[in-house]
Design a protein around this motif. Structure first.
Motif, PDB file in Angstrom:
ATOM      1  N   GLU A 534       0.834  -1.206   0.000  1.00  0.00           N
ATOM      2  CA  GLU A 534       0.000   0.000   0.000  1.00  0.00           C
ATOM      3  C   GLU A 534       0.868   1.256   0.000  1.00  0.00           C
ATOM      4  O   GLU A 534       0.347   2.371   0.032  1.00  0.00           O
ATOM      5  N   GLY A 535       2.196   1.058   0.010  1.00  0.00           N
ATOM      6  CA  GLY A 535       3.080   2.217  -0.095  1.00  0.00           C
ATOM      7  C   GLY A 535       3.745   2.635   1.198  1.00  0.00           C
ATOM      8  O   GLY A 535       4.217   3.780   1.316  1.00  0.00           O
ATOM      9  N   TYR A 536       3.846   1.742   2.169  1.00  0.00           N
ATOM     10  CA  TYR A 536       4.493   2.052   3.439  1.00  0.00           C
ATOM     11  C   TYR A 536       5.815   1.310   3.568  1.00  0.00           C
ATOM     12  O   TYR A 536       5.977   0.205   3.044  1.00  0.00           O
ATOM     13  N   ILE A 537       6.744   1.910   4.296  1.00  0.00           N
ATOM     14  CA  ILE A 537       7.938   1.207   4.745  1.00  0.00           C
ATOM     15  C   ILE A 537       7.718   0.859   6.218  1.00  0.00           C
ATOM     16  O   ILE A 537       7.234   1.688   6.990  1.00  0.00           O
ATOM     17  N   ILE A 538       8.042  -0.365   6.599  1.00  0.00           N
ATOM     18  CA  ILE A 538       7.867  -0.815   7.978  1.00  0.00           C
ATOM     19  C   ILE A 538       9.234  -1.193   8.534  1.00  0.00           C
ATOM     20  O   ILE A 538      10.043  -1.826   7.842  1.00  0.00           O
ATOM     21  N   ALA A 539       9.498  -0.786   9.770  1.00  0.00           N
ATOM     22  CA  ALA A 539      10.791  -1.079  10.395  1.00  0.00           C
ATOM     23  C   ALA A 539      10.603  -1.375  11.875  1.00  0.00           C
ATOM     24  O   ALA A 539       9.628  -0.942  12.493  1.00  0.00           O
ATOM     25  N   SER A 540      11.542  -2.124  12.426  1.00  0.00           N
ATOM     26  CA  SER A 540      11.554  -2.414  13.853  1.00  0.00           C
ATOM     27  C   SER A 540      12.974  -2.289  14.364  1.00  0.00           C
ATOM     28  O   SER A 540      13.922  -2.761  13.729  1.00  0.00           O
ATOM     29  N   VAL A 541      13.127  -1.642  15.505  1.00  0.00           N
ATOM     30  CA  VAL A 541      14.438  -1.421  16.116  1.00  0.00           C
ATOM     31  C   VAL A 541      14.390  -1.909  17.560  1.00  0.00           C
ATOM     32  O   VAL A 541      13.494  -1.545  18.321  1.00  0.00           O
ATOM     33  N   ASP A 542      15.358  -2.746  17.941  1.00  0.00           N
ATOM     34  CA  ASP A 542      15.481  -3.206  19.328  1.00  0.00           C
ATOM     35  C   ASP A 542      16.433  -2.278  20.064  1.00  0.00           C
ATOM     36  O   ASP A 542      17.652  -2.314  19.866  1.00  0.00           O
ATOM     37  N   GLY A 543      15.875  -1.423  20.920  1.00  0.00           N
ATOM     38  CA  GLY A 543      16.670  -0.449  21.648  1.00  0.00           C
ATOM     39  C   GLY A 543      17.235  -0.993  22.934  1.00  0.00           C
ATOM     40  O   GLY A 543      17.132  -2.184  23.251  1.00  0.00           O
ATOM     41  N   ARG A 544      17.825  -0.098  23.699  1.00  0.00           N
ATOM     42  CA  ARG A 544      18.377  -0.474  24.997  1.00  0.00           C
ATOM     43  C   ARG A 544      17.282  -1.064  25.888  1.00  0.00           C
ATOM     44  O   ARG A 544      16.139  -0.638  25.846  1.00  0.00           O
ATOM     45  N   GLY A 545      17.665  -2.046  26.657  1.00  0.00           N
ATOM     46  CA  GLY A 545      16.717  -2.751  27.510  1.00  0.00           C
ATOM     47  C   GLY A 545      16.279  -4.081  26.943  1.00  0.00           C
ATOM     48  O   GLY A 545      15.797  -4.940  27.677  1.00  0.00           O
ATOM     49  N   THR A 546      16.431  -4.255  25.621  1.00  0.00           N
ATOM     50  CA  THR A 546      16.074  -5.537  25.021  1.00  0.00           C
ATOM     51  C   THR A 546      17.193  -6.543  25.286  1.00  0.00           C
ATOM     52  O   THR A 546      18.221  -6.214  25.880  1.00  0.00           O
ATOM     53  N   GLY A 547      17.002  -7.778  24.828  1.00  0.00           N
ATOM     54  CA  GLY A 547      17.870  -8.851  25.279  1.00  0.00           C
ATOM     55  C   GLY A 547      18.950  -9.310  24.329  1.00  0.00           C
ATOM     56  O   GLY A 547      19.071  -8.840  23.202  1.00  0.00           O
ATOM     57  N   PHE A 548      19.767 -10.241  24.856  1.00  0.00           N
ATOM     58  CA  PHE A 548      20.726 -11.041  24.092  1.00  0.00           C
ATOM     59  C   PHE A 548      21.962 -10.264  23.633  1.00  0.00           C
ATOM     60  O   PHE A 548      22.651 -10.678  22.723  1.00  0.00           O
ATOM     61  N   LYS A 549      22.230  -9.145  24.315  1.00  0.00           N
ATOM     62  CA  LYS A 549      23.443  -8.381  24.038  1.00  0.00           C
ATOM     63  C   LYS A 549      24.191  -8.078  25.334  1.00  0.00           C
ATOM     64  O   LYS A 549      24.938  -7.106  25.425  1.00  0.00           O
ATOM     65  N   GLY A 550      23.980  -8.905  26.331  1.00  0.00           N
ATOM     66  CA  GLY A 550      24.669  -8.733  27.600  1.00  0.00           C
ATOM     67  C   GLY A 550      23.808  -8.068  28.654  1.00  0.00           C
ATOM     68  O   GLY A 550      22.829  -7.374  28.355  1.00  0.00           O
ATOM     69  N   ALA A 551      24.183  -8.297  29.914  1.00  0.00           N
ATOM     70  CA  ALA A 551      23.391  -7.801  31.041  1.00  0.00           C
ATOM     71  C   ALA A 551      23.365  -6.289  31.112  1.00  0.00           C
ATOM     72  O   ALA A 551      22.344  -5.680  31.439  1.00  0.00           O
ATOM     73  N   ALA A 552      24.479  -5.626  30.822  1.00  0.00           N
ATOM     74  CA  ALA A 552      24.531  -4.169  30.938  1.00  0.00           C
ATOM     75  C   ALA A 552      23.573  -3.507  29.949  1.00  0.00           C
ATOM     76  O   ALA A 552      22.872  -2.546  30.296  1.00  0.00           O
ATOM     77  N   PHE A 553      23.510  -3.999  28.723  1.00  0.00           N
ATOM     78  CA  PHE A 553      22.618  -3.461  27.702  1.00  0.00           C
ATOM     79  C   PHE A 553      21.159  -3.678  28.116  1.00  0.00           C
ATOM     80  O   PHE A 553      20.316  -2.794  27.946  1.00  0.00           O
ATOM     81  N   LYS A 554      20.872  -4.834  28.694  1.00  0.00           N
ATOM     82  CA  LYS A 554      19.503  -5.176  29.080  1.00  0.00           C
ATOM     83  C   LYS A 554      19.053  -4.406  30.315  1.00  0.00           C
ATOM     84  O   LYS A 554      17.902  -3.967  30.403  1.00  0.00           O
ATOM     85  N   LYS A 555      19.945  -4.233  31.285  1.00  0.00           N
ATOM     86  CA  LYS A 555      19.542  -3.707  32.585  1.00  0.00           C
ATOM     87  C   LYS A 555      19.740  -2.202  32.744  1.00  0.00           C
ATOM     88  O   LYS A 555      19.516  -1.657  33.826  1.00  0.00           O
ATOM     89  N   VAL A 556      20.111  -1.530  31.663  1.00  0.00           N
ATOM     90  CA  VAL A 556      20.295  -0.082  31.726  1.00  0.00           C
ATOM     91  C   VAL A 556      18.988   0.646  32.033  1.00  0.00           C
ATOM     92  O   VAL A 556      18.990   1.764  32.546  1.00  0.00           O
ATOM     93  N   THR A 557      17.865   0.015  31.751  1.00  0.00           N
ATOM     94  CA  THR A 557      16.559   0.647  31.965  1.00  0.00           C
ATOM     95  C   THR A 557      16.057   0.512  33.394  1.00  0.00           C
ATOM     96  O   THR A 557      14.946   0.957  33.703  1.00  0.00           O
ATOM     97  N   GLN A 558      16.857  -0.117  34.278  1.00  0.00           N
ATOM     98  CA  GLN A 558      16.413  -0.362  35.649  1.00  0.00           C
ATOM     99  C   GLN A 558      15.952   0.923  36.344  1.00  0.00           C
ATOM    100  O   GLN A 558      16.613   1.958  36.280  1.00  0.00           O
ATOM    101  N   ASN A 559      14.784   0.844  36.966  1.00  0.00           N
ATOM    102  CA  ASN A 559      14.137   1.938  37.694  1.00  0.00           C
ATOM    103  C   ASN A 559      13.585   3.038  36.792  1.00  0.00           C
ATOM    104  O   ASN A 559      13.065   4.038  37.297  1.00  0.00           O
ATOM    105  N   GLU A 560      13.702   2.868  35.472  1.00  0.00           N
ATOM    106  CA  GLU A 560      13.261   3.907  34.541  1.00  0.00           C
ATOM    107  C   GLU A 560      12.566   3.289  33.325  1.00  0.00           C
ATOM    108  O   GLU A 560      12.838   3.688  32.188  1.00  0.00           O
ATOM    109  N   LEU A 561      11.680   2.325  33.523  1.00  0.00           N
ATOM    110  CA  LEU A 561      11.034   1.695  32.379  1.00  0.00           C
ATOM    111  C   LEU A 561      10.366   2.752  31.506  1.00  0.00           C
ATOM    112  O   LEU A 561       9.573   3.559  31.985  1.00  0.00           O
ATOM    113  N   GLY A 562      10.701   2.724  30.214  1.00  0.00           N
ATOM    114  CA  GLY A 562      10.097   3.652  29.264  1.00  0.00           C
ATOM    115  C   GLY A 562      10.934   4.867  28.946  1.00  0.00           C
ATOM    116  O   GLY A 562      10.600   5.613  28.026  1.00  0.00           O
TER     117      GLY A 562
END
Length: 723
Positions: A534-562
């Motif tokens: 229909e003429g759209y581009i669709i994209a998805s980005v896994d930002g900080r807080g998502t998984g499988f890139k180490g604990a520091a990358f995943k847990k940076v969002t602690q106490n600040e979800l969102g």
């Protein structure tokens, strides 16, 4: 692949593609199953390691059978039971085989309760004598054979029972069970949802003790949902649901001794406000392992309890500044040493401890994650696991000796590989997929990964899809806020880099999650293909807080979800909006559950970037969500009020400028419709225009009948009208 490389590849694709007349995809096809992938039926290995069993349903005849197949041949060798030969039941929905494989527990009239829990009527089929007996006339939960198959323990009306199959004697172990007050042997709502288990009892190796948990939820606040149904007056579903900062059920540990027919309570120590997320008997029939987690979930103790005297010994302690994840990876070896997985070195890895809790060695190590622990073969002293050693969007299967040596890669293709091993670890069935390949199932030798035979693929699906001319799902990375973030993109099949396209972003963004992976299309991807055409581009980005890139990358969002997750989505949208072929004034975002929380915040706090958003079943304030999940990442609202409120969409409704669609199911026991109602009221009082839809008596999944088709039709129309 960097973003600059994506731009170059787009020109190459656009100038080399030749487009024929393509068949248009429809929502009816997507939700009618036209593009369903063939899967391998759920199978269980027999003890001999040479055969496996599958539950087959003959829907035309209305019968069920449990059939045996050879691993190497793939041929059916025999049938253990077929309901067509049983007078008492016409079909069954599930089964459990006793450890000695002489009996089968057959589940009928099974009804779902919550996400993992169910109840049903059960029968026991004796394979040698080919006889069938009803276990009880009551609808029960979690029936489980004793190790020798002579008895079955189960829960009915929150009480724990044991039945002797030979004599028919039934012993009621507990009698204080009562709805919304006391639960014995199964978990409460929040344990089931967030610790992902229902059966809260376990047989020891000799079958003479049963350990179980008791939940006292008398003081837990109740939540009530209207159930509209089809009657003149609606009903209500009322259950205990501890919201963040509120009272949890008091959990206690007990051991029932079958010979003595008495129960002892276990005092685990000087704990206050704690969880018991796992209990499991060790290979020593007198030693029970118990995991105890503090309410903040950043301190985990592994205890061994001696059932003879209830002596409790601390074996292992795991601490983390943020939180400690609970898994089912604990495995006891013959000498009662054990396998354990931990993120303590910054990445999830496998460790081996002796029976006293002393570290023998770290089995795996490196800047990558163990994503699945498959088990330990005692004969070869080999551990089998899945990991991200091939990149965080990929999964590869490996074997390694318990001493950390002789690591072997067992799967060759780059993409997502997942293994199902035979009981003796001689074979494994590999399921493989990547962005170009729907699921392919193959049998391999577990010693070296050598291919034995092909089992099933989805070649017919690929052939069917040729008529539609689908665009590929392109994997890449995008540099945002100092991080290389994983991204996928789907573009129109007739993409022209000289044109300007609107962009729709999808994300989930929750802690440890992943939406960008090297896998083939899921159902939503076909919807994205339709939108792309229909003429759209669709994209998805896994930002900080998502998984499988180490604990520091995943847990940076602690106490600040969102907070950081939103910063990354906004920055990624701005960067993509600067591309010549994307219209920066027409960028939309959508998500479900946590993703709905994020998309709502995006249209509010990112109102200069996003012109449209859709939120399905969103959390709108973490104050409304449950204790275990929310406090794991946020502590309590009493301790962290600003963390809760500054990132709550309800407190930013005045910022709404774009087009916003809000959707919820009224019977959502997980993310309560209260979230949407409170946001609606806030938007109304701020005099903000928006669209919304409620689906009566639908839970968090919003499905059933034409519901999904209706929902996606509504979302499609909203996107086409507003983006």
């Amino acid at each position: 692949m960097k973003l600059s490389k994506i731009i170059f590849s787009l020109f190459f694709v656009a100038t080399t593609a030749v487009f024929a007349q393509q068949k248009e995809i429809t929502l009816e096809e997507i939700w009618g199953g036209t593009f369903s992938q063939e899967r391998l039926e759920s199978l269980n290995s027999l003890n001999n390691g040479k055969e496996y069993i599958i539950l087959n349903q003959d829907r035309d005849a209305g019968t069920s059978s449990i059939d045996v197949y050879g691993y190497e041949s793939g041929e059916k060798t025999r049938t253990l039971v077929n309901s067509s030969n049983l007078e008492e039941i016409s079909r069954f929905q599930g089964y459990e085989l006793s450890d000695d494989e002489s009996k089968i527990l057959l589940g009928t009239q099974v009804e779902q309760i919550y996400r993992h829990s169910s109840r049903g009527i059960y029968f026991v089929y004796d394979i040698p004598s080919k006889t069938l007996k009803k276990l009880t006339d009551k609808k029960i939960q979690e029936p489980t054979f004793s190790p020798n198959g002579a008895k079955i323990a189960y829960v009915h009306d929150n009480n724990l029972y044991v039945k002797d199959l030979a004599s028919g004697e039934e012993v009621q172990i507990t009698s204080d069970g009562k709805k919304n007050e006391i639960i014995n042997g199964i978990t409460d709502w929040v344990y089931e949802e967030e610790f992902a288990f229902v059966r809260a009892f376990d047989w020891n190796a000799n079958g003479n003790h049963i350990a179980y948990l008791k939940f006292d939820e008398v003081e837990v606040p109740e939540f009530s949902m209207d159930v509209f149904g089809a009657d003149l007056y609606p009903g209500a579903s009322t259950f205990k649901y501890p919201k963040a900062g509120e009272k949890n059920a008091e959990v206690s540990l007990h051991i029932y001794h079958l010979k003595e027919k008495n129960t002892t309570a276990v005092n685990l120590g000087d704990y206050e406000d704690f969880y018991i997320p796992r209990i499991e008997w060790t290979n020593n029939p007198e030693i029970l392992s118990v995991q105890v987690l503090n309410r903040h979930q950043n301190n985990l103790d592994l205890h061994f309890v001696n059932s003879a005297n209830n002596e409790v010994k601390l074996i292992l302690n795991e601490k983390d500044k943020a939180y400690v994840d609970i898994t089912d990876n604990l495995t006891f070896l013959e000498d009662n040493s054990f396998i354990w997985t931990s993120e303590k070195d910054g990445y999830n890895h496998i460790y081996h401890y002796d029976k006293s809790g002393k570290l023998i060695n770290q089995i795996t190590k490196g800047n990558w994650e163990v994503t699945n622990y498959y088990g330990f073969d005692p004969k070869s002293k080999t551990v089998f696991y899945q990991s991200t050693e091939d990149g965080s969007v990929n999964r590869t299967v490996y074997s390694i000796k318990a001493n950390g040596k002789n690591k072997k890669r067992l799967t060759e293709k780059e993409g997502t590989n997942s293994a199902d091993f035979s009981a003796d670890f001689s074979y494994f069935i590999n399921s493989f997929t990547n962005t170009q390949t729907p699921y392919v199932f193959t049998l391999h030798d577990a010693k070296n990964g050598k291919l034995i035979r092909k089992i099933k693929d989805n070649a017919e699906l690929l052939e069917k899809e040729k008529a539609y001319g689908f665009s590929p799902k392109e994997l890449s990375t995008i540099e945002v806020n100092g991080n290389e973030l994983n991204m996928w993109m789907i573009r129109p099949s007739d993409f022209d880099p000289t044109k300007n396209y609107p962009l729709l972003m999808f994300q989930y963004s929750g802690p440890g999650s992943q939406t960008v992976s090297n896998t083939y299309f899921g159902t939503n991807d076909y919807w994205y293909q339709m939108l792309a055409n229909e003429g759209y581009i669709i994209a998805s980005v896994d930002g900080r807080g998502t998984g499988f890139k180490g604990a520091a990358f995943k847990k940076v969002t602690q106490n600040e979800l969102g907070k950081y997750e939103l910063e990354d989505q906004i920055a990624a949208a701005k960067k993509l909006g600067n591309l010549d072929y994307i219209n920066k004034d027409r960028i939309g975002i959508w998500g479900w559950s946590y993703g709905g929380f994020m998309s709502t915040n995006a249209i509010l706090k990112g109102n200069d970037v996003f012109s449209m958003a859709i939120a399905v079943a969103p959390v709108t304030s973490w104050r409304f969500y449950d204790t275990i999940y929310t406090e794991r990442y946020m502590t309590t609202p009493q301790e962290n009020p600003t963390g809760y409120d500054e990132n709550s969409p309800i407190n930013h409704v005045d910022k709404l400028k774009g087009d916003y669609l809000l959707v919820h199911g009224t019977a959502d026991d997980n993310v309560h419709v209260q979230n949407t109602m409170r946001l609606i009221e806030a938007l109304v009082q701020a005099n903000k225009e928006f669209d919304w839809a409620l689906y009566p008596d639908k839970n968090h999944g919003i499905y059933g009948g034409n519901t999904r088709l209706h929902l996606y039709t509504k979302m499609t129309n909203f996107i086409k009208e507003n983006l």
